[in-house]
Design an enzyme around this catalytic site. Structure first.
Site, PDB file in Angstrom:
ATOM      1  N   ARG A 199       8.853  44.994  17.833  1.00 32.89           N
ATOM      2  CA  ARG A 199       9.988  45.299  16.969  1.00 32.89           C
ATOM      3  C   ARG A 199      11.155  44.603  17.680  1.00 32.89           C
ATOM      4  O   ARG A 199      11.543  44.976  18.792  1.00 32.89           O
ATOM      5  CB  ARG A 199      10.179  46.810  16.891  1.00 32.89           C
ATOM      6  CG  ARG A 199      11.385  47.274  16.070  1.00 32.89           C
ATOM      7  CD  ARG A 199      12.551  47.559  16.970  1.00 32.89           C
ATOM      8  NE  ARG A 199      13.673  48.187  16.270  1.00 32.89           N
ATOM      9  CZ  ARG A 199      14.881  48.265  16.781  1.00 32.89           C
ATOM     10  NH1 ARG A 199      15.151  47.779  17.977  1.00 32.89           N
ATOM     11  NH2 ARG A 199      15.854  48.857  16.129  1.00 32.89           N
ATOM     12  N   ASP A 201      14.647  43.759  18.597  1.00 33.75           N
ATOM     13  CA  ASP A 201      15.945  44.425  18.536  1.00 33.75           C
ATOM     14  C   ASP A 201      17.054  43.406  18.224  1.00 33.75           C
ATOM     15  O   ASP A 201      17.078  42.312  18.791  1.00 33.75           O
ATOM     16  CB  ASP A 201      16.208  45.067  19.907  1.00 33.75           C
ATOM     17  CG  ASP A 201      17.432  45.963  19.921  1.00 33.75           C
ATOM     18  OD1 ASP A 201      17.489  46.887  19.100  1.00 33.75           O
ATOM     19  OD2 ASP A 201      18.327  45.741  20.759  1.00 33.75           O
ATOM     20  N   GLU A 244      14.689  43.784  13.439  1.00 35.32           N
ATOM     21  CA  GLU A 244      15.795  44.668  13.073  1.00 35.32           C
ATOM     22  C   GLU A 244      16.982  43.783  12.703  1.00 35.32           C
ATOM     23  O   GLU A 244      17.612  43.175  13.573  1.00 35.32           O
ATOM     24  CB  GLU A 244      16.168  45.568  14.252  1.00 35.32           C
ATOM     25  CG  GLU A 244      17.224  46.589  13.868  1.00 35.32           C
ATOM     26  CD  GLU A 244      18.299  46.824  14.920  1.00 35.32           C
ATOM     27  OE1 GLU A 244      19.078  47.767  14.738  1.00 35.32           O
ATOM     28  OE2 GLU A 244      18.370  46.065  15.909  1.00 35.32           O
ATOM     29  N   ASP A 311      18.670  55.737  15.005  1.00 32.90           N
ATOM     30  CA  ASP A 311      20.107  55.460  15.008  1.00 32.90           C
ATOM     31  C   ASP A 311      20.790  56.270  13.902  1.00 32.90           C
ATOM     32  O   ASP A 311      20.157  57.079  13.236  1.00 32.90           O
ATOM     33  CB  ASP A 311      20.352  53.965  14.785  1.00 32.90           C
ATOM     34  CG  ASP A 311      19.878  53.137  15.977  1.00 32.90           C
ATOM     35  OD1 ASP A 311      19.955  53.642  17.116  1.00 32.90           O
ATOM     36  OD2 ASP A 311      19.425  51.997  15.770  1.00 32.90           O
TER      37      ASP A 311
HETATM   38  C1  NOJ Z   1      19.519  48.580  17.924  1.00 33.22           C
HETATM   39  C2  NOJ Z   1      18.880  49.837  18.397  1.00 33.22           C
HETATM   40  O1  NOJ Z   1      18.185  50.443  17.325  1.00 33.22           O
HETATM   41  C3  NOJ Z   1      19.991  50.720  18.935  1.00 33.22           C
HETATM   42  O2  NOJ Z   1      19.505  51.990  19.239  1.00 33.22           O
HETATM   43  C4  NOJ Z   1      20.603  50.041  20.140  1.00 33.22           C
HETATM   44  O3  NOJ Z   1      21.721  50.777  20.575  1.00 33.22           O
HETATM   45  C5  NOJ Z   1      21.054  48.622  19.824  1.00 33.22           C
HETATM   46  N1  NOJ Z   1      20.111  47.889  19.034  1.00 33.22           N
HETATM   47  C6  NOJ Z   1      21.308  47.838  21.092  1.00 33.22           C
HETATM   48  O4  NOJ Z   1      20.095  47.507  21.717  1.00 33.22           O
END
Ligand code: NOJ
Length: 552
Positions: A199, A201, A244, A311
């Site tokens: 996944r 990021d 993401e 999140d």
């Molecule tokens: C996306 C992640 O889902 C989040 O939790 C994180 O704070 C940021 N990227 C930075 O890595």
């Protein structure tokens, strides 16, 4: 091909080691604990686990600040425990996808320490430095209201460094060939240990060129995604990248690649936000439009559909009026909101009743793509708004009614358990729901099985069918001569819909959830009464015929 593109019909379960199961009583979840819970996950029916970051970390951002990409944080066990877990997952046919957090490292990573302290170090250019403070230093923050800038002065380096996220997360310089080589090594390392992919990021930020004074180039480096993809596939042909990237529909093809040559899967944030709008207002037209806007995919590409993640629920892609309605319904108090754009609550307390929860999950399981569930949502866990920022939705898994919910034997756990209110662990837990056939857990397991039996959703073409009701969304899927129709009533009131399947054999619809079928009138229209928050999954025509066809 169906087996090779396994990610098209899998069900993904997202969990954080830290809060899932603690085996050694230190208050923090670990690989051994997770390994012991694999039978639970298998019986739930999930077939892929997405592990959030578990590598060594100072842990200022839930592990998204990594200080060693090749290890396991000692709080979660050892590398040996990881390999043991992988072996046990494989035995159960469960794939494991892990986070790849390479937009930035932790500021405690030795690379950054060398980079800041020694101008002549080989690591100096691994990060993004500027002698003068760039003009936009107070713009582009990902966490507005909490994060103060995107450039911070470093006393040792006597220069400013760029950080798209918090100051303790310095951005790696993706233009440096050595950084790219290192990222390939990281990927190669974990692939060798058996993971089925990553996944990825913060994809849009990995491929951006940081906005320094001299550089006004805002073009994204999509070719880097091709580079990652090629390497991944050379090492393990059937592994995947799940990106993401909360981007607008017209940008998505760049991420998937015109011919599907970039990342395989992306979270569908656009549909997610419009789905919450539909849940908040019972108005499905914007959701239908969002689905149509994200319909066109290159071969091999796939959406990951989800409701909540670790999140905040980001509503930034809705227009202001729409966003206000979702806030009013699901996050009316200021303490429920975050970063001026989102809601820091779990699904169950937002919706507030099991019927709407079932509706929401039934929709999610039936959206074009692959479903992703968040740990604890299968039992309807709640949140703790007294915790800061996104930690509200990261409380430990509620296994039993025993002290510390069976998550740990330690008096102090990594995040506190929910002990008050309707979602407290002695009320909401796996043990109680397992014994109750009417529980959300039993229902979820049933729906997962159903979703896996309907590969049309993961693979097929689809079309939104008119229903005559602004609150009911109906979709027909077609794949290899089979068709499936799903209908969801988002309203708290009952509705009768008129549905024309417009497909051969469509005069008979077989309900896949209960023994029941619908017959069309002579004009080919079905009149279906949907109760409040009602949903139907129908197969078109005769089930035996379908089974026979599939075998052939
Ligand atoms: C996306 C992640 O889902 C989040 O939790 C994180 O704070 C940021 N990227 C930075 O890595």
């Amino acid at each position: 091909m169906i087996e090779d593109l396994w990610y098209k019909n899998t069900v993904i379960y997202s969990l954080d080691l830290e809060t899932f199961m603690d085996s050694n009583g230190d208050g923090v979840g670990d690989f051994e604990g997770l390994t012991r819970r694999l039978d639970y996950l298998q019986s739930l029916g999930i077939s892929t686990i997405w592990l959030s970051p578990f590598q060594p970390t100072p842990n200022h951002d839930n592990g998204y600040d990594i200080s060693d990409y090749y290890g396991v944080d000692p709080r979660h066990g050892s590398s040996g425990d990881f390999v043991e877990f992988m072996q046990q997952a494989r035995k159960r046919g469960i794939e494991v996808v892990m986070d790849l957090v390479v937009n930035h490292s932790s500021d405690q990573h030795p690379w950054f320490q060398h980079s800041r302290k020694d101008k002549n170090s080989q690591y100096r250019d691994w990060y993004v430095w500027s002698k003068k403070r760039p003009a936009g230093w107070k713009t582009g923050m990902v966490f507005p209201g909490v994060q103060k800038s995107t450039w911070t002065y470093d006393k040792d380096a006597r220069e400013y460094y760029f950080h798209r996220f918090y100051p303790f997360q310095p951005d790696l310089n993706m233009h440096h060939p050595a950084v790219r080589t290192e990222i390939r090594r990281i990927m190669g390392y974990w692939l060798e240990l058996g993971v089925a992919g990553f996944r990825v990021d913060a994809v849009p930020f990995i491929i951006e060129t940081p906005p320094t004074r001299g550089n006004k180039n805002t073009k994204l480096n999509f070719e880097y995604l091709l580079e990652m993809r090629e390497f991944l596939q050379w090492r393990r042909g059937d592994s995947i990248l799940l990106g993401e990237a909360n981007v607008l529909p017209d940008e998505t093809l760049n991420y998937f690649g015109k011919d599907g040559e970039h990342i395989h899967m992306m979270f569908n944030f656009f549909v997610n936000q419009h789905l919450f709008y539909a849940l908040a207002t019972a108005e499905v037209a914007p959701l239908a439009a969002a689905l149509r806007a994200t319909k066109k995919l290159p071969p091999g590409a796939q959406w990951a559909q989800f409701l909540r993640n670790h999140d905040e629920l980001d509503l930034g892609r809705l227009d202001e009026k729409q966003r206000d309605k979702v806030f009013a319904r699901f996050g009316p108090e200021l303490e429920m909101q975050l970063y001026h754009r989102g809601i820091r609550r779990r699904l169950a307390p937002m919706l507030g009743n099991q019927r709407q929860l079932e509706l929401a999950y039934s929709v999610m399981f039936s959206l074009p793509g692959t479903p992703v569930i968040r740990y604890g949502d299968e039992i309807g866990m709640g949140d703790d708004l007294s915790l800061k920022e996104r930690e509200a939705v990261r409380t430990p898994m509620q296994w039993t009614a025993e002290p510390q919910s069976g998550f740990s034997t330690c008096a102090k756990t990594v995040h506190p358990l929910i002990t008050k209110g309707p979602y407290r662990y002695d009320q909401v837990n796996v043990e109680a729901q397992r014994r109750d056939p009417a529980s959300l857990l039993s229902w979820t397991a049933h729906m997962i099985r159903l979703r896996k039996e309907c590969p049309e959703i993961g693979w097929g073409d689809w079309k939104i069918l008119p229903t005559g009701s602004p609150s009911v969304l109906a979709i027909r899927y077609d794949w290899r001569g089979n068709s499936l129709i799903v209908a969801h009533n988002f309203d708290e009131k009952a509705h009768e819909i008129r549905l024309k399947p417009e497909v051969e054999g469509g005069d008979k619809l077989l309900n896949l959830l209960v023994e029941d079928e619908s017959r069309a009138d002579t004009g080919g229209t079905h009149r279906i009464a949907l109760e409040a928050y009602g949903y139907r999954w129908y197969r078109v025509g005769n089930l035996n015929h379908v089974l026979r066809q599939r075998k052939e």
